[in-house]
Structure formats: C-alpha cells, structure tokens
Design a protein around this motif. Sequence first.
Motif, PDB file in Angstrom:
ATOM      1  N   PHE A 168      90.660  61.935 -29.855  1.00  0.00           N
ATOM      2  CA  PHE A 168      89.609  61.272 -30.632  1.00  0.00           C
ATOM      3  C   PHE A 168      89.832  59.753 -30.659  1.00  0.00           C
ATOM      4  CE2 PHE A 168      88.302  65.050 -33.573  1.00  0.00           C
ATOM      5  CZ  PHE A 168      87.919  65.754 -32.447  1.00  0.00           C
ATOM      6  N   SER A 169      91.090  59.350 -30.783  1.00  0.00           N
ATOM      7  CA  SER A 169      91.405  57.915 -30.806  1.00  0.00           C
ATOM      8  C   SER A 169      91.038  57.270 -29.466  1.00  0.00           C
ATOM      9  CB  SER A 169      92.899  57.713 -31.095  1.00  0.00           C
ATOM     10  OG  SER A 169      93.259  58.244 -32.350  1.00  0.00           O
ATOM     11  N   GLN A 170      91.311  57.969 -28.376  1.00  0.00           N
ATOM     12  CA  GLN A 170      90.971  57.448 -27.048  1.00  0.00           C
ATOM     13  C   GLN A 170      89.458  57.314 -26.880  1.00  0.00           C
ATOM     14  OE1 GLN A 170      93.116  60.478 -24.944  1.00  0.00           O
ATOM     15  NE2 GLN A 170      94.905  59.191 -24.595  1.00  0.00           N
ATOM     16  N   ILE A 171      88.707  58.242 -27.460  1.00  0.00           N
ATOM     17  CA  ILE A 171      87.244  58.150 -27.418  1.00  0.00           C
ATOM     18  C   ILE A 171      86.785  56.909 -28.167  1.00  0.00           C
ATOM     19  CG2 ILE A 171      85.104  59.205 -28.243  1.00  0.00           C
ATOM     20  CD1 ILE A 171      86.334  61.928 -27.638  1.00  0.00           C
ATOM     21  N   GLU A 172      87.358  56.677 -29.340  1.00  0.00           N
ATOM     22  CA  GLU A 172      86.975  55.500 -30.133  1.00  0.00           C
ATOM     23  C   GLU A 172      87.284  54.203 -29.388  1.00  0.00           C
ATOM     24  OE1 GLU A 172      85.300  55.462 -32.791  1.00  0.00           O
ATOM     25  OE2 GLU A 172      85.343  57.581 -33.348  1.00  0.00           O
ATOM     26  N   MET A 173      88.310  54.235 -28.536  1.00  0.00           N
ATOM     27  CA  MET A 173      88.675  53.044 -27.750  1.00  0.00           C
ATOM     28  C   MET A 173      87.929  52.998 -26.409  1.00  0.00           C
ATOM     29  SD  MET A 173      92.777  52.589 -28.467  1.00  0.00           S
ATOM     30  CE  MET A 173      93.239  54.272 -28.038  1.00  0.00           C
ATOM     31  N   LYS A 174      86.967  53.934 -26.216  1.00  0.00           N
ATOM     32  CA  LYS A 174      86.158  54.012 -24.992  1.00  0.00           C
ATOM     33  C   LYS A 174      86.986  54.382 -23.759  1.00  0.00           C
ATOM     34  CE  LYS A 174      82.891  52.489 -27.668  1.00  0.00           C
ATOM     35  NZ  LYS A 174      81.974  53.451 -28.310  1.00  0.00           N
ATOM     36  N   ARG A 175      88.122  55.002 -23.963  1.00  0.00           N
ATOM     37  CA  ARG A 175      88.942  55.456 -22.841  1.00  0.00           C
ATOM     38  C   ARG A 175      88.586  56.919 -22.555  1.00  0.00           C
ATOM     39  NH1 ARG A 175      94.796  53.162 -25.045  1.00  0.00           N
ATOM     40  NH2 ARG A 175      94.215  50.952 -25.160  1.00  0.00           N
ATOM     41  N   PHE A 176      87.392  57.098 -22.031  1.00  0.00           N
ATOM     42  CA  PHE A 176      86.832  58.440 -21.920  1.00  0.00           C
ATOM     43  C   PHE A 176      87.576  59.322 -20.911  1.00  0.00           C
ATOM     44  CE2 PHE A 176      83.157  55.782 -23.282  1.00  0.00           C
ATOM     45  CZ  PHE A 176      83.018  56.328 -24.541  1.00  0.00           C
ATOM     46  N   SER A 177      88.034  58.734 -19.815  1.00  0.00           N
ATOM     47  CA  SER A 177      88.765  59.524 -18.821  1.00  0.00           C
ATOM     48  C   SER A 177      90.065  60.065 -19.411  1.00  0.00           C
ATOM     49  CB  SER A 177      89.075  58.663 -17.587  1.00  0.00           C
ATOM     50  OG  SER A 177      87.880  58.256 -16.945  1.00  0.00           O
ATOM     51  N   GLU A 178      90.779  59.198 -20.150  1.00  0.00           N
ATOM     52  CA  GLU A 178      92.015  59.630 -20.795  1.00  0.00           C
ATOM     53  C   GLU A 178      91.714  60.694 -21.852  1.00  0.00           C
ATOM     54  OE1 GLU A 178      94.244  56.350 -22.353  1.00  0.00           O
ATOM     55  OE2 GLU A 178      93.950  55.124 -20.567  1.00  0.00           O
ATOM     56  N   ALA A 179      90.629  60.504 -22.575  1.00  0.00           N
ATOM     57  CA  ALA A 179      90.263  61.452 -23.633  1.00  0.00           C
ATOM     58  C   ALA A 179      89.970  62.828 -23.051  1.00  0.00           C
ATOM     59  CB  ALA A 179      89.054  60.938 -24.402  1.00  0.00           C
ATOM     60  N   ARG A 180      89.291  62.868 -21.907  1.00  0.00           N
ATOM     61  CA  ARG A 180      88.997  64.164 -21.281  1.00  0.00           C
ATOM     62  C   ARG A 180      90.285  64.916 -20.942  1.00  0.00           C
ATOM     63  NH1 ARG A 180      84.742  61.296 -18.794  1.00  0.00           N
ATOM     64  NH2 ARG A 180      82.698  62.119 -19.351  1.00  0.00           N
ATOM     65  N   VAL A 181      91.250  64.185 -20.388  1.00  0.00           N
ATOM     66  CA  VAL A 181      92.527  64.815 -20.027  1.00  0.00           C
ATOM     67  C   VAL A 181      93.241  65.316 -21.280  1.00  0.00           C
ATOM     68  CG1 VAL A 181      94.806  64.413 -19.032  1.00  0.00           C
ATOM     69  CG2 VAL A 181      92.781  63.436 -17.931  1.00  0.00           C
ATOM     70  N   THR A 182      93.253  64.492 -22.320  1.00  0.00           N
ATOM     71  CA  THR A 182      93.952  64.851 -23.559  1.00  0.00           C
ATOM     72  C   THR A 182      93.317  66.069 -24.222  1.00  0.00           C
ATOM     73  OG1 THR A 182      94.581  62.541 -23.935  1.00  0.00           O
ATOM     74  CG2 THR A 182      94.663  64.026 -25.824  1.00  0.00           C
TER      75      THR A 182
END
Length: 256
Positions: free
Chosen positions: A213-227
């Motif tokens: 969720f934190s990665q999504i808020e930071m717009k790091r969508f590729s990382e968020a998908r993996v997490t």
Amino acid sequence: MRTIVAAVLVSGLVSACAVSPEEDPVQIKLNDLEGRLQRIERANQSVVEMAQKLDATQSELRSLRGTIDELQNNNDALKRQQRELYSDLDKRLAAASAAGSVAGGIAGAGGGAPGAPVGGSGATGGSAVAEQAAYSQAFDALKASNYAVAITGFESFLSTYPSSPIAENAQYWLGEAHYAKGEYDRAAQSFRAVGERWPNSRKSPDALLKLGFSQIEMKRFSEARVTLADVTRKFPDSDAAKLAAERLRKLPADAR
C-alpha cells in the motif's frame, strides 16, 4: 347576425388564450443543465460522505487491531511473569532444601541455624513493567491520532528493548504511524523491517500488505504489484492475502 359573429369572435379569443405558448428552447436547455448540476452535486456529496465513512472505518479497524495486539501483549506479559515466578520459586525451594540439609548436618554436630533463602527476581519483573508501560504509552498516542508522539515512542521502545517479545509489534505500529501521517517512504521502511527481522511473526502478512500500500501511495506501481503478489503467495489463507488480491485488481493495467 351581429350576435352570432360576436359569439364566434369571443369563442376564438378564448381558444387562443387556452393554448399555452411554446417554451423557449434556451430556457429548456438551461433547466436541463441545472438539473444535471444538481445531480452532480448530490453525487459529489455522496462521494465525500463515503470517503469520510472510509476514514472512520479505517480508524476503527486500526483501533481494533491495536486492542487485539494489546490483549495479546498483556497475555504474553502475564505468561512471562508466571514463568519468572515459577523459576524464582524453584530457586527458593532448591536453596531452602540445600540450607535444610546443611542445617541438619550442623544440628547433628551440635549447633547452628539455617541460612536465608536466595533472593528473587524483582528487577526482572520491574523491567517487564517498564517495557509494557513504554509500549502502551506509544500505542495510546497512535490511537489518539497523535502520530508524532507515537513515532517517537515506538522508536524509543525499539532502541531500548530491541529483543523484547513485542518489538515486532512496535515495529509494525511504527510503520502504521508513519503511514497515517503520510510519510510513506518511512512507513515502507518500517513495514519491510518486520519481514526482515521477524519473518515468522504474526504481523508479517499485514506488514507486507501495508508495504505494498505504501508503494502504491508513492506511485511505485511495479514494486507494489510484486509485493502484493508476494502476500497472496506467502500467506494465501490470510485476510491480508484477500485484501492484496482486491487491491491488485483495482490497480490500473497501464500503471508503472
């Protein structure tokens, strides 16, 4: 004849008055636009109310999770105190038994009183109380939405009691405090630390979820998908996995 003509004229005038004039097309358009604006305003109000309810629900959920943690921590503290008391009692009984044996030998030889029992573990019990008090103080600040105080409290707790049985909880709630404050980069660091330091912790699924969720808020969508995919893979039967799958479905397909 004049009477007939007058009657016809009057009838015509009455008929003309009964017919309503056509409405102005511009006015019709304005009325339509006004109706649409009113519907949009009502929809916007509904969205605002839903957002407020969501914030309230998240706050209540955070409080409920905290209450569960607090109960679990209290239970763990009671178990530790119980173990310490049993250990102390064993030591006292062993010392009394040894002293009794010595006293019996001395009495048989003609004198002496037995020695005093070995002291207890009061310092350890006092440390456990101070530890729990420090944790509770930080958590109370988090429940009161005093995030700056909560962050300071949890950081101090982790520095003072790094090996505490509830250190993993303190690390997780430190991340929650940063997340609620909008400090998503620091929140991600805290959530990641839970999985790195306590991979088998009962907080690991939630910590990994909130990292995504934190990665999504930071717009790091590729990382968020993996997490988030890791959450569903590592903890398939957890509530965190269900939330991760739902959030994955809502991520835009073209988001990078």
